[in-house]
Structures are given as C-alpha cells and as structure tokens.
Design an enzyme around this catalytic site. Structure first.
Site, short mmCIF file in Angstrom:
data_model
loop_
_atom_site.label_atom_id
_atom_site.label_comp_id
_atom_site.label_asym_id
_atom_site.label_seq_id
_atom_site.Cartn_x
_atom_site.Cartn_y
_atom_site.Cartn_z
CG HIS A 353 45.15 32.83 31.27
ND1 HIS A 353 45.74 34.03 31.62
CD2 HIS A 353 45.98 32.25 30.40
CE1 HIS A 353 46.88 34.16 30.96
NE2 HIS A 353 47.06 33.09 30.22
CE LYS A 544 35.19 43.73 36.70
NZ LYS A 544 36.56 43.33 37.00
NE ARG A 545 33.50 39.69 26.66
CZ ARG A 545 33.77 39.03 25.53
NH1 ARG A 545 34.82 39.34 24.80
NH2 ARG A 545 32.97 38.07 25.10
CE LYS A 550 34.97 38.85 33.62
NZ LYS A 550 36.37 38.99 34.12
CB THR A 652 44.76 42.71 34.07
OG1 THR A 652 43.74 42.47 33.10
CG2 THR A 652 45.66 41.51 34.17
CE LYS A 656 44.71 46.59 32.00
NZ LYS A 656 43.76 45.86 31.12
C1 26Q Z 1 38.33 29.06 23.96
C2 26Q Z 1 37.90 28.12 23.03
C3 26Q Z 1 37.04 28.50 22.00
C4 26Q Z 1 36.65 29.83 21.90
C5 26Q Z 1 37.11 30.76 22.81
C6 26Q Z 1 37.94 30.38 23.85
C7 26Q Z 1 38.41 31.38 24.83
C8 26Q Z 1 38.80 32.64 24.42
C9 26Q Z 1 39.24 33.58 25.34
C10 26Q Z 1 38.51 31.08 26.17
C11 26Q Z 1 38.95 32.01 27.09
C12 26Q Z 1 39.32 33.28 26.67
C13 26Q Z 1 39.79 34.31 27.59
C14 26Q Z 1 40.00 34.16 28.88
C15 26Q Z 1 40.44 35.27 29.74
O1 26Q Z 1 40.52 36.40 29.31
N1 26Q Z 1 40.77 34.98 31.00
C16 26Q Z 1 41.24 36.02 31.89
O2 26Q Z 1 42.65 36.06 31.81
C17 26Q Z 1 43.16 37.17 32.51
C18 26Q Z 1 44.66 37.22 32.28
O3 26Q Z 1 45.28 36.20 32.97
C19 26Q Z 1 42.81 37.07 33.99
O4 26Q Z 1 43.24 38.26 34.61
C20 26Q Z 1 41.30 36.91 34.18
O5 26Q Z 1 41.02 36.66 35.52
C21 26Q Z 1 40.81 35.76 33.32
O6 26Q Z 1 39.40 35.68 33.40
#
Ligand code: 26Q
Length: 841
Positions: A353, A544-545, A550, A652, A656
């Site tokens: 991702h 978004k975050r 971004k 995503t 929406k």
């Molecule tokens: C990893 C290790 C330790 C702590 C936290 C994490 C961690 C947690 C969440 C790393 C990444 C995330 C989330 C990533 C994320 O949301 N990525 C998004 O995924 C979406 C679905 O595929 C995409 O549409 C977005 O582009 C992408 O940024």
C-alpha cells in the site's frame, strides 16, 4: 419484517436488555435497544452462513489486517437488510427520530485511514458477493485517537469506543488460544532421529476472539469479523500467586492485557516499537491457530491448509504470519521444510500500500530476536534458501544479493518485512495501475525481476452501500427513481445515468439534492466549529490524513493567493468558496501538526476579515472519521486530490467524492489517473507534474527558490507567511514549514504551484456555469462504476484467491430435523429446518 414487529422487538429490548421504561430511556438506551433488535435479525443468517461454510469444501478468504476502520454498524445493517424505512416508521410511531438514534453509535475507529477503511469496504463486498470470508484483526480497546482543536492546534484524547459496551460483538471464549512471546529456542533430536526445535517462551498470553457479523447487501450471507483481545493466562500467574505475590500477579496480568490496548496512530511511518511487533505477531498467531482449528473441524489435514484457506496480507503488518505458519507446520505438526514451504507459499498473498521507502516496515534484528527468537531462525532459513536461488538465477551479481536479502545490512541490521511478504506469497499486488508500475520499477524492483509472474495490480474500490446508499439517501432515491436500484449491488449500472446529464429537469433535482446535503453539512460545521458557511458557495474539500506528501499546504497556498488577490483588488473576480479541511496528524509528526495550525491560522485571518469573509471561508473540522465522511462526501463540490505524483498509492477518498458527484482537481497520482480516464478529461481537473516529470526534475536538480524568484504571486504568498501575517506577527511560527519550501521542498509545492492555481481558475469558471457544473457532477457519478469494491473483490477472487461464491440457505428454527439440528439441540434452542433459494426473508 413489518414496522409493528420491529416496534415490538425494540420495546422489548428497551425493557429487558436496557432495563428501562421507554419514557426513561437515554439516547444510548435507545441505540442499544435498536442495535440488539437489528442484531437479532442477523443471527439466523449468521448461523446459516456458518452452517453453509461448514458443510461445503469451499475456499475461505482469511483477510489479515492490523486495522479495520468499520465505522458505525447500525445504519449499514439497516441498509443491507433493506429495512431503513420500516425502522424509521417504527421509530416514528414512538415519536423517535431514527437519525438521532443512529447518531448515538460510537464508531469503531480501529484504523488510521485508507488501509483500514479499505479492509472494511472489502468485508462489505465479500459478504455481498457471498464469498466465504473471515476478517482477522485486533480488538483495540482504544481506536484511533479523538482529535480536538484547541487554540488552532491538534489535541489528542483517547477513543473510548467500548465505554457503553458493543452490541455487535459476541465474545467466543471457547475458541481462545495461547500465544507465546520471547524466550529462547532449544535444538534436539527426536526419537526418530530428526532435528527438532523447541521454543521456550518467556511469556504466554491468551487471545480471545470477539466476533461481529458482517452482513452482505440483500443476501443471506453474514460473514465474521474476528478481532482478538489479549488476556493474561491463569497458568502464567500461578507461580507468582504461589509466592504470595498477589499484586505482582495482577501487575503481570495488566502487562499482558496492554497488548491490545491501543492502535498505533502513525500511518506511513514506522517506528520500531516492541509492543507494535507484539501486536502484529499476536493477532497473526491467534488467527492461524483459529484457521487450523477450523480445518480440523472439517476433518482436513494440515497439509491441505492452502486448499481451504487463502490468506491475504493487508500490507506487511501481518507478514510475520509466513514465518508463523512455517513454525506451526514444522515444529508443531512435524512437517518437513519443503512440504511446509509448499503449503505456506500457496496460502499467502500480499498487498502493498505504499511507495514511500520510509514506510516499508523493518524491524531491528535485536528486537525481533528478543520477541520472536524461533521466527528469526525460520526467517534466516527462508533467506538462506532464497539467496541460494538468487545466486543461481543472477550468477555473480553480489550487490543484488544484498539488495534482495530479507535482512538489511545498512547500519543496524533489520528484518525487511516486504521482502518476507514477497518471498512467502504466491501473488503480490499494488492498489492502482501507477502504484503497481512504480512498485515493479522502483520499490520492489529486484523482487519483481525475481518473479515477474507473481506481480499484479488491483485498483482499490469503495463500497457503494456505505458511501452512497447510506451516506447519501437523497441522491440514492433520485438515482433509483431514474434507473432503478440495481446499481447498489452492481455499480456498473450507474452508467445508465449518463443521458440524464443532459436532462435539465433531472439536473435541477440533482442540484437540489446536493444543495440539501450542503445545508446539512453547513449545520454540522456550525455546531462543531461555530463557523457559519454559505451553502451557495463552492464547497472545496480536502479530507484525509495530514501528510507532507498529500500537500495540504499547497491547498492553503492557493487560499492565501485568493486572499491576496482580493486584498490587492477588492473587485477581483474570485468565486465564493468554502474551504473545508479535516484529518488527523500522527501525534509525533510535528510537521503535520504544524500544517493543521497553518490551516486554522489562515482560517482565523480570512474568516475575520470583513473584506473577504463573504467570499472565502476556511474551516478545519475536528476529528475526521467515518461518521463525518458520510456527511462530507455527499456535500462536496470540489474534491482535492493533490498529492505529489508518485506518492499516493491509490487514494480511496477520491472515489467516494466522485461517486457522490463531486468534481475532482487532482494530480496524475494513484487512482486519480484511472478516475480521470473513467470520468473523462472534460469532467476532471488535472494539474501538476506527472510521476516521470517529478523523477526527471529531481534528477536534473530541483531548485525551489527559482519558482519563488520568478513568480510575483508565489512570492507575495510566501512573504505573507514569512512575515508572520498569519501568526500574529510571529514570523517564527511557520518557519519550519517554509524554510523547507525554499530550500528543499521535497514534495515540489513550488514546482506545482502555478499549474495548481491556473487549474483552480478553470474550476472557478466551471462552477460559475451551473449547468455545466451539474452536468459534470452527474457524469462523475455515472462513470464511477468501476470504483466499487465489488469489482476489486471480484478481481481478487479470480486472480488471487480462486474463491467462489457460496450462496447461503436460511435455516429455520422449527421442529424439523435437518442440518444443524444437532448443534441447535445442544444449544437448547430447538432445531432448525432448511429453506433454500431466494434471498432475504
Ligand atoms: C506500520 C508499522 C508501525 C506502526 C504503524 C504502521 C502503519 C499503519 C498504517 C503503516 C501504514 C499504515 C497505513 C497506510 C495506509 O493507509 N496506506 C494507504 O492505503 C490506501 C489503501 O490502499 C491507499 O489508498 C493510500 O494511497 C495509502 O496511503
């Protein structure tokens, strides 16, 4: 299911479950009673689904995700059951407002953003497509933090979503499992002379599953979301108790239960935190044991694991599962390495991702060794065999070996989880076409060259049930009146709306719907922030975050440019706009938090200035979550998707917005590209450098200050900030944001600024022509069909999982004795008879 039945059942739950007389019931009592009423209506389907899966040799999708950002369940279940109006009517006879009751639900925010929400959309689509599936994850006691804005800055507080209890879950203590952590390994030879390993753990925790029903749309299928909670073992406390150390034992209990206490609030970065690795291993170990139990109940041997289950890794967070399955098969079930590896590799598939190298998970070796000593041995063995393969394939290429190794040797040694995931999976996918290409060419290039046939691309999607039918009932009604309601289950059908784009009376109704949605959002904004916004203005939305890549700050530069235009020339032609921002910043990500402060500071100046405040409004809506999303997407005119090309894997939110009829201004990044292709270049506002241009510019040497020097408007904007205009004269406040911009500007704001402003000018012109805008808006919805998560799930089923639909026959409680009778009798609730065919009841 009549209104009268629902009313009766609801009143019973107010009385018997909540223990209240209706006149004394609180908002929460009403919600709990209605939730139980609806849950009751799911149970029969849930049991029938379990029976159907139990009795068939079908393949089950196990979706492993550290995050499931489900959002509120009640409204979604009403939509999928098809009883929204019946329930609304039943509530009305009691003088109760359904929307008010729905608003009482504390949403389960067990995810950070895109990745967790994707898992939730996928669960909805899996159930709707009647695919046998189990979602496995962690039951965090505290989900994503609650965000307040105080003095313009983000303040976090804990998300106590379980405070009032969770009516959707059922605790299944009988399926609790033990998980070991830490300690060391011992090597020995067994009585058959075979080399064996014994793991002697330092501690053991218990995983208790909590199941929630996931109902498909108008089908009998109710799949299960199984989330694990950590508890202390009795056995583990025994010694401490025996020493008379009661408080010490309790303390250890607390420590064990810390494991599933809180969701880590950082996305796209990774800090090597011990507890986070424990969380990942914990839920994966619980889930694999659970799958082995299910396999055994079907009388299947472990050697057929991969035939019964296809295990999807939602990013690398559950990738340690590859080593865990190897351990289970070899150490616990006595399989030989090759046989175990054959099964493992056929079971797992991995979705990547991210394109940000800093987001690729790596665990420091000493930490990994301390928590998972046996798994590290297994990973070494996987690596040794893998590198042997590489040596033969790429003879003499020493540097490739180092690049491919599961262990990185730069500085402190780390385990590379993406490499483990690729080596142990049969299929690897990216989440949009561009992302998958860049994955092959850049982030995972060497792994791609090793096994090109393993790589594929499946563009993300979102569920039209939650994001249209539930979030936008007015538009749903209008669309269904025009083209029927088949589109809710088959979003491709929404294309039938296209001709209506040219129908003036339809467009008028379309605009009226969107207008009412904007009024609703305006009320929400006023209640949450005190800012009054004008529903006639263009709602320009970026939710978004908060992340540098971004580029929320690029959107703010545009606002300042408009402000500057009006201040320099009060008659300047500036279309009235309301800029709405929302999103959480990781608590330790100072730059992102400063971006929030930047938005709120600019809002403070702009909204107070009498010269501009009727033309520009800026709002930061606190605590963006699924509930807010459901109000925001349907009310947006303009969707801001402005990440630097090559950084956003998919996005995503873009989908929406588009489905709900917002027009997109976006870079050629992630799924924006496919969105533009689908919706048509005339109905989409693209701007900025594309990914290759970004790459070329960086390679040629990027000098942000040249843009500043050559653009008077950009200079005026940056100077205002640098002189402290938005920080009460304190030039230091935003210096970290803008020193960076003129010197490094890693996300190329300066390079994309002119293009963005020019494009925004065209957006304004289009909005000034309501007929054109509404036509574009209708076409945006009409052409968004491919962005349904149903399409994505169908592709996963065909290309990755080889899973098929299993329609569910409803089992009825009666005196008949057909399937399921034995268990039902044992449960003392009578027996079931089976009725097949037709869906719903
Ligand atoms: C990893 C290790 C330790 C702590 C936290 C994490 C961690 C947690 C969440 C790393 C990444 C995330 C989330 C990533 C994320 O949301 N990525 C998004 O995924 C979406 C679905 O595929 C995409 O549409 C977005 O582009 C992408 O940024």
């Amino acid at each position: 299911m009549s209104s009268a039945t629902i009313r009766r059942a609801f009143l019973d739950h107010v009385f018997y479950t909540q223990g209240k007389l209706p006149g004394h019931a609180s908002g929460n009592d009403l919600y709990q009673a209605l939730a139980h009423t609806v849950r009751d209506r799911l149970v029969q389907r849930w049991i029938s689904t379990a029976e159907a899966y139990q009795s068939q040799p079908s393949r089950t999708v196990a979706y492993l995700s550290a995050e499931f950002l489900m959002g509120p369940h009640l409204g979604n279940n009403l939509v999928n059951l098809g009883i929204v109006e019946a329930v609304r009517g039943a509530m009305a006879t009691l003088n109760l407002d359904l929307d008010h009751i729905l608003a009482q639900e504390e949403e389960p925010g067990l995810g950070n953003g895109g990745l967790g929400r994707l898992a939730a959309c996928f669960m909805d689509s899996l159930a709707t497509l009647e695919i046998p599936a189990l979602g496995y994850g962690i039951r965090y006691e505290y989900g994503i933090f609650h965000q307040s804005i105080i003095d313009g800055m983000q303040v976090e507080s804990t998300d106590t979503w379980l405070r009032n209890g969770n009516p959707w879950e059922i605790q299944r203590s009988e399926w609790a499992v033990e998980v070991r952590l830490g300690g060391h390994t011992e090597h020995y030879t067994d009585d058959r002379g075979r080399y064996r390993v014994r793991w002697v753990p330092a501690k053991t925790v218990v995983g208790v599953p909590f199941d929630s029903p996931i109902l498909g749309y108008r089908v009998n299928t109710v799949n299960t979301l199984r989330l694990w909670r950590a508890e202390a073992t009795e056995a583990f406390d025994f010694h401490t108790f025996n020493r008379g150390d009661y408080l010490g034992a309790v303390n250890k209990k607390v420590t064990s239960e810390n494991l599933t206490k809180v969701l880590y609030p950082n996305d796209e970065t990774q800090q090597g935190k011990e507890l986070r690795l424990e969380q990942q291993y914990f839920f994966v170990a619980c889930s694999l044991q659970d799958m082995l139990r299910l396999l055994a109940t079907q009388g299947l041997p472990v050697t057929r694991f991969h035939e019964k289950f296809t295990v999807q890794l939602n990013d690398t967070h559950p990738a340690v599962g590859i080593a865990e399955l190897m351990r289970l098969l070899i150490d616990d079930h006595g399989l030989a390495w090759d046989e175990a590896w054959h099964i493992t590799r056929r079971a797992f598939a991995y979705t990547n991702h991210t394109l940000l190298p800093e987001a690729l998970e790596q665990w420091p070796l000493p930490l990994f060794q301390r928590i998972l000593p046996r798994h590290l041995e297994i990973i070494y063995e996987i690596n040794a065999r893998f590198l042997d393969e590489v040596r033969i394939r790429f003879y003499g290429d020493e540097s490739r070996l180092a690049r491919l190794s599961l262990i990185s040797e730069h500085g402190e040694r780390h385990v590379r989880m993406a490499h483990l995931a690729c080596v142990g999976s049969h299929t690897i996918n990216g989440v949009a076409e561009l992302h998958s290409r860049l994955m092959r060419e850049d982030v995972l290039k060497d792994l791609y060259e090793m096994w090109p046939e393993k790589f594929t691309s499946i563009t993300n999607g979102v569920t039209p049930r939650r994001w249209l039918a539930l979030a936008n009932p007015r538009l749903t009604r209008l669309v269904s009146e025009a083209i029927g309601d088949g589109w809710i289950k088959d979003l491709g059908q929404i294309r039938a709306l296209e001709p209506y784009a040219d129908d003036p009376s339809f467009r008028e109704r379309w605009q009226a719907v969107r207008r009412e949605n904007k009024q609703d959002l305006a009320r929400l904004v006023r209640d949450a922030t005190g800012v009054v916004v004008d529903p006639n203005s263009m709602f320009d939305v970026m939710v978004k975050r908060i992340h540098e890549y971004k580029r929320q700050h690029l959107a703010v530069l545009h606002i300042i440019a408009l402000y500057h235009r009006i201040k320099s020339d009060p008659h300047a032609d500036v279309q009235p706009r309301t800029f709405l921002f929302a999103g959480k910043a990781a608590p330790g990500y100072h730059y992102a938090k400063l971006m929030i402060r930047f938005v709120t500071s600019v809002a403070g100046v702009v909204n107070r200035d009498p010269q501009v405040r009727d033309r520009l409004k800026v709002v930061f809506l606190p605590n963006f979550n699924v509930t807010h999303g459901q109000k925001i997407y349907p009310a947006a005119d303009l969707s801001e998707q402005i990440s630097l090309a090559g950084k956003e894997a998919s996005g995503t939110g873009n989908m929406k917005f588009a489905m709900n009829g917002a027009i997109t201004i976006g870079t050629m990044d992630g799924a924006n590209i496919e969105l533009r292709d689908a919706i048509g270049a005339d109905n989409f506002f693209p701007f900025g450098l594309n990914a290759s241009e970004v790459y070329a510019l960086k390679a040629a040497g990027y000098h942000p200050s040249t843009y500043y020097d050559s653009s008077p408007e950009l200079r005026a904007v940056v100077d205002l900030i640098q002189h402290g205009f938005f920080s009460k004269g304190d030039a230091a406040v935003f210096r970290p944001l803008f020193d960076g911009l003129l010197q490094h500007d890693p996300y190329l704001l300066m390079a994309d600024f002119a293009s963005y402003l020019h494009c925004q000018q065209q957006v304004s012109a289009a909005y000034g022509d309501p007929e054109r805008w509404q036509r574009m808006s209708v076409l945006s919805s009409a052409r968004s069909g491919q962005f349904s998560s149903d399409r994505a799930i169908e592709q996963y089923c065909k290309r990755v999982w080889h899973a098929q639909a299993v329609p569910v026959c409803l089992l009825h409680r009666s005196s008949g004795q057909v399937q399921g009778a034995r268990r039902a009798e044992a449960d003392g609730i009578g027996t079931f008879s089976e009725r097949c065919g037709g869906s719903g009841s």
